[in-house]
Design a protein around this motif. Structure first.
Motif, PDB file in Angstrom:
ATOM      1  N   ILE A 161      38.545 -66.625   1.865  1.00 18.64           N
ATOM      2  CA  ILE A 161      39.091 -67.851   1.265  1.00 18.64           C
ATOM      3  C   ILE A 161      39.690 -67.542  -0.098  1.00 18.64           C
ATOM      4  N   GLU A 162      38.977 -66.776  -0.896  1.00 23.49           N
ATOM      5  CA  GLU A 162      39.396 -66.524  -2.270  1.00 23.49           C
ATOM      6  C   GLU A 162      40.704 -65.742  -2.356  1.00 23.49           C
ATOM      7  N   SER A 164      43.188 -66.118  -0.201  1.00 25.83           N
ATOM      8  CA  SER A 164      44.261 -66.909   0.395  1.00 25.83           C
ATOM      9  C   SER A 164      45.180 -67.461  -0.698  1.00 25.83           C
ATOM     10  N   TYR A 167      43.784 -70.907  -1.816  1.00 23.75           N
ATOM     11  CA  TYR A 167      42.332 -70.902  -2.009  1.00 23.75           C
ATOM     12  C   TYR A 167      41.837 -72.184  -2.682  1.00 23.75           C
ATOM     13  N   PRO A 242      43.605 -68.414   6.754  1.00 24.40           N
ATOM     14  CA  PRO A 242      43.983 -68.337   5.332  1.00 24.40           C
ATOM     15  C   PRO A 242      45.457 -68.626   5.078  1.00 24.40           C
TER      16      PRO A 242
END
Length: 352
Positions: A161-162, A164, A167, A242
């Motif tokens: 996630i971070e 992406s 995010y 993502p």
């Protein structure tokens, strides 16, 4: 004669002294009350420090959260170890509008970060308007603590996630589900204005963004939705994309509600099981393709007409954030802000 004159002067001096003393006492009492009120406002959200009016935000998990609370999220993951917490004027407007129309509910603006605490300046021009509301608290939560023992803990640890490009949105999509499952209540995006109380709508509802897709700028669930919210987190963990801006939010919810309602088609009814599904005009009267109409004075009559019975407007910050308005503009966004976040609006000198 001289004695009478001196006596008269003495009486006048005595009355003057009494007036001065009385005024001094009144000023002291007033100042003390105002200081106590200010200290109360600060203490409800912060652990105060003595350094340049800075205060450490309280941890969300240390608080006793009522099940009818309203939550906002900041998932920008800024470096709060070295930077002060800040808030944009339009976000302040969103929080104030929720507080103004829900005096009986606690409003939490939750900052999510990598560190174990965050600090803010209590004199920040955009925090000041919302901190005058007794029901508003600005709080902090560590991201690792938030995802610990949840269905997406593994997804988070992988860093998917971070890394992406989306995010901020994707963390918001996940964390609002976690908060609602933990506490119940209402979640709101920060790019909204609440136009009237949501209390009459019940405790479990979503709203249509279009006839095909449910919006996630407003979500309400109580404990009845615990299992459903868990299935959403399980779905997110397995199917996280993502590269999709809305695939982990609106489309995730749409997919989940279709399963809950036992349908593969569009939502024809306004309710299934315990969940109410409200029409577009309730929360999303202005579709994202028409977001400019909110900021264009030429559309003011049209917008004020279609939002007359709405509970909320969503102004699509992803698209509108660079559109700055003069405070004297006749655009509908400015008109609605004046009414529903008056303190925030009054703090702005030129633009909004």
């Amino acid at each position: 004669m001289l004695w009478l004159l001196l006596n008269s002067v003495h009486k006048k001096m005595r009355r003057g002294f009494i007036v001065i003393v009385s005024f001094g006492i009144f000023f002291f009492i007033t100042y003390t009350l105002l200081q106590n009120r200010g200290n109360h406002i600060v203490s409800k959200s912060f652990r105060t420090t003595s350094h340049n009016n800075r205060s450490i935000l309280k941890n969300l998990f240390d608080l006793n959260i009522k099940n009818n609370s309203i939550f906002f999220l900041d998932t920008s993951l800024k470096d709060y170890q070295n930077e002060l917490v800040t808030i944009h004027r339009r976000v302040s407007c969103a929080v104030e509008s929720a507080a103004l129309h829900h005096r009986n509910r606690s409003i939490y603006y939750v900052y999510v970060g990598r560190y174990h605490e965050a600090t803010m300046d209590i004199n920040d021009i955009n925090f000041e308007p919302i901190l005058t509301y007794e029901n508003v608290q600005v709080v902090y939560v560590n991201i690792e603590n938030l995802v610990e023992n949840t269905e997406i803990e593994g997804l988070f640890k992988k860093g998917l996630i971070e890394t992406s490009n989306y995010y901020v949105e994707h963390f918001k999509d996940a964390f609002c589900v976690i908060l609602l499952r933990n506490y119940g209540g209402i979640y709101l995006d920060s790019d909204v204005i609440i136009l009237k109380s949501l209390n009459e709508l019940g405790e479990n509802f979503v709203g249509k963004e279009s006839e095909q897709v449910l919006g996630t700028a407003i979500l309400a669930f109580n404990q009845s939705g615990h299992h459903f919210l868990t299935t959403l987190l399980e779905d997110l963990n397995v199917n996280y994309n993502p590269k999709s801006w809305g695939g982990n939010g609106p489309y995730l919810f749409t997919r989940g509600v279709k399963k809950l309602c036992g349908t593969t088609s569009n939502f024809s009814g306004n309710e299934c099981d315990y969940l109410k599904i409200f029409s577009k005009n309730f929360f999303f009267p202005v579709y994202y393709e028409d977001w400019r109409h909110l900021f264009d004075p030429n559309y003011v009559e049209e917008i004020l007409k279609i939002t007359k019975s709405s509970y909320m407007i969503h102004f699509w910050n992803k698209l509108s954030h660079n559109w700055i308005l003069d405070v004297k503009s006749n655009a509908s966004y400015v008109i609605l802000a004046k009414t529903h976040c008056p303190n925030t609006f009054l703090m702005q000198n030129k633009s909004f």
